[in-house]
Motif scaffolding. Sequence first.
Motif, PDB file in Angstrom:
ATOM      1  N   ASN A   1      -8.849  27.796   0.211  1.00 56.86           N
ATOM      2  CA  ASN A   1      -7.829  26.833   0.631  1.00 56.86           C
ATOM      3  C   ASN A   1      -6.448  27.467   0.712  1.00 56.86           C
ATOM      4  N   TRP A   2      -6.094  28.220  -0.345  1.00 58.29           N
ATOM      5  CA  TRP A   2      -4.749  28.779  -0.364  1.00 58.29           C
ATOM      6  C   TRP A   2      -4.595  29.966   0.572  1.00 58.29           C
ATOM      7  N   THR A   3      -5.688  30.580   0.962  1.00 58.58           N
ATOM      8  CA  THR A   3      -5.600  31.572   2.027  1.00 58.58           C
ATOM      9  C   THR A   3      -5.164  30.899   3.323  1.00 58.58           C
ATOM     10  N   VAL A   4      -5.797  29.778   3.639  1.00 54.95           N
ATOM     11  CA  VAL A   4      -5.395  29.027   4.831  1.00 54.95           C
ATOM     12  C   VAL A   4      -3.947  28.568   4.700  1.00 54.95           C
ATOM     13  N   TYR A   5      -3.600  27.980   3.557  1.00 53.18           N
ATOM     14  CA  TYR A   5      -2.233  27.504   3.368  1.00 53.18           C
ATOM     15  C   TYR A   5      -1.221  28.634   3.483  1.00 53.18           C
ATOM     16  N   ALA A   6      -1.580  29.817   2.977  1.00 54.99           N
ATOM     17  CA  ALA A   6      -0.663  30.951   3.059  1.00 54.99           C
ATOM     18  C   ALA A   6      -0.344  31.297   4.508  1.00 54.99           C
ATOM     19  N   THR A   7      -1.361  31.245   5.385  1.00 50.88           N
ATOM     20  CA  THR A   7      -1.098  31.548   6.796  1.00 50.88           C
ATOM     21  C   THR A   7      -0.204  30.491   7.426  1.00 50.88           C
ATOM     22  N   ILE A   8      -0.343  29.244   6.980  1.00 47.89           N
ATOM     23  CA  ILE A   8       0.475  28.149   7.520  1.00 47.89           C
ATOM     24  C   ILE A   8       1.915  28.263   7.024  1.00 47.89           C
ATOM     25  N   ILE A   9       2.093  28.508   5.732  1.00 42.13           N
ATOM     26  CA  ILE A   9       3.449  28.648   5.178  1.00 42.13           C
ATOM     27  C   ILE A   9       4.156  29.841   5.808  1.00 42.13           C
ATOM     28  N   ALA A  10       3.434  30.940   5.963  1.00 37.27           N
ATOM     29  CA  ALA A  10       4.030  32.117   6.600  1.00 37.27           C
ATOM     30  C   ALA A  10       4.493  31.789   8.009  1.00 37.27           C
ATOM     31  N   ASP A  11       3.687  31.033   8.739  1.00 31.46           N
ATOM     32  CA  ASP A  11       4.059  30.623  10.089  1.00 31.46           C
ATOM     33  C   ASP A  11       5.341  29.799  10.058  1.00 31.46           C
TER      34      ASP A  11
ATOM     35  N   TYR B   1       0.067  38.540   0.761  1.00 32.97           N
ATOM     36  CA  TYR B   1       0.771  39.573   1.526  1.00 32.97           C
ATOM     37  C   TYR B   1      -0.238  40.333   2.383  1.00 32.97           C
ATOM     38  N   GLN B   2      -1.360  40.706   1.783  1.00 34.59           N
ATOM     39  CA  GLN B   2      -2.389  41.437   2.517  1.00 34.59           C
ATOM     40  C   GLN B   2      -2.991  40.591   3.633  1.00 34.59           C
ATOM     41  N   VAL B   3      -3.143  39.297   3.389  1.00 34.00           N
ATOM     42  CA  VAL B   3      -3.669  38.397   4.429  1.00 34.00           C
ATOM     43  C   VAL B   3      -2.771  38.437   5.657  1.00 34.00           C
ATOM     44  N   ILE B   4      -1.465  38.275   5.434  1.00 36.03           N
ATOM     45  CA  ILE B   4      -0.537  38.247   6.571  1.00 36.03           C
ATOM     46  C   ILE B   4      -0.443  39.622   7.221  1.00 36.03           C
ATOM     47  N   LEU B   5      -0.396  40.662   6.415  1.00 38.08           N
ATOM     48  CA  LEU B   5      -0.283  42.019   6.949  1.00 38.08           C
ATOM     49  C   LEU B   5      -1.483  42.381   7.813  1.00 38.08           C
ATOM     50  N   GLN B   6      -2.674  42.086   7.312  1.00 36.84           N
ATOM     51  CA  GLN B   6      -3.885  42.555   7.978  1.00 36.84           C
ATOM     52  C   GLN B   6      -4.427  41.598   9.037  1.00 36.84           C
ATOM     53  N   VAL B   7      -4.171  40.303   8.889  1.00 41.56           N
ATOM     54  CA  VAL B   7      -4.749  39.320   9.817  1.00 41.56           C
ATOM     55  C   VAL B   7      -3.679  38.529  10.567  1.00 41.56           C
ATOM     56  N   GLY B   8      -2.589  38.174   9.870  1.00 36.89           N
ATOM     57  CA  GLY B   8      -1.518  37.443  10.536  1.00 36.89           C
ATOM     58  C   GLY B   8      -1.330  36.049  10.000  1.00 36.89           C
ATOM     59  N   ASN B   9      -0.281  35.384  10.463  1.00 37.36           N
ATOM     60  CA  ASN B   9      -0.056  33.987  10.077  1.00 37.36           C
ATOM     61  C   ASN B   9      -0.861  33.060  10.984  1.00 37.36           C
ATOM     62  N   TYR B  10      -0.760  31.767  10.740  1.00 41.28           N
ATOM     63  CA  TYR B  10      -1.567  30.800  11.494  1.00 41.28           C
ATOM     64  C   TYR B  10      -1.331  30.932  13.000  1.00 41.28           C
ATOM     65  N   ASP B  11      -0.079  31.006  13.403  1.00 35.90           N
ATOM     66  CA  ASP B  11       0.210  31.055  14.836  1.00 35.90           C
ATOM     67  C   ASP B  11      -0.299  32.348  15.463  1.00 35.90           C
TER      68      ASP B  11
END
Length: 388
Positions: A290-300, A344-354
Amino acid sequence: MSKNKRPLWRALAVLLALTLVAASCGDDGDDPEVTAATEAAAPETGDEEPADATTTVADVVDDTQDGDILETILARGELNCGVSGSAVAFSETQPDGSQTGFDADYCRAVAAALFGDAEAVEFTPLTAAERFTAVQTGEVDVLMRNTTWTQSRDTEVGMDFGPTTYYDGQQLMAREGDGFSGGSQVADIAGAVVCTNAGTTTEQNVADAAEAAGIEIELTTFEDFDQVTENFINDACDVITTDGSALVGRKANQQPAGENWVIFPATPISKEPLGPTYGQNQSRFADVVNWTVYATIIADEKGITSANVADMAANPPDAEAARLLGAADDEQQSNMGLAPDAFYQVILQVGNYDEIYSRHLNPVGLTREGSANAGWLDGGLIYAPPAR
């Protein structure tokens, strides 16, 4: 790693004695639900078991899902992620066996959070009939497979659901040359041969919609949506129906030259919230997904992208970003059993939601602007709780 495999549990699928119940349309409309029955079965290899050897579903689940799944996954060193493999722009199996698409990238995002490595994921392409069994038997840890969140799945089938990553709805598609347009309504398909998947609520939804409109249709069903689309191309079907996102993908990839396929009605005939799905009562693993998904949304929301995340971590725009990126003493990732820089690794390696959305869905014509999949600040439904 980022491997791709077919399920090993097909022998187990036999003993589960799948019963199709009230399925929803997600994943190209091929979305039957299943209920497990405790029956014995011989191994798929053809070897005979002793006459007194009996295996039940309870035995299988105890052997595969007992204890803390998060600890099991961390010890294993890779995430087992169930995908479709044939859902255009969401998860598509490539000639080399790799997976591409929106859902596939969310598998990678969870792997990045767990291991700091977005490639530490084993992909398992699953049919709709196979998917829930794969979770129940522990063959996969999570489904990223255009699976609709419904009441029966959340209760009777025994699944838990993460945040909605894509808000969808069932629509119809027909040829402009047959007199249809984007402004057509359900009433306009009177007398048409309508094709979809068998044993799904896609089938039930269109039958109900036709009845409500006071019309009769000839409903023809097929085992999977590849067959549905091929029959539509060959003029055996006047209209096909499934989730709108799947219709857009099929139109983009399979519309013959000289034809114009149109999707209608503008307002879908059903609600199909799609997102991660996993087994019940595994809250620690659920928190990670869940928080992996939320992290991509917040980063966006904060403009944190794969290109600038290093700078944002070094100079966070606010306290929430500092916590999310592991740059603050009160980061929460450590309390979840993850590394402080997991997201941080999620956003770096895969990206934010958008970034994930735009990379895979924009090319087939699925845009966020003006849709339910816009961010909440832009009038959409994509929203995350605060990271604090």
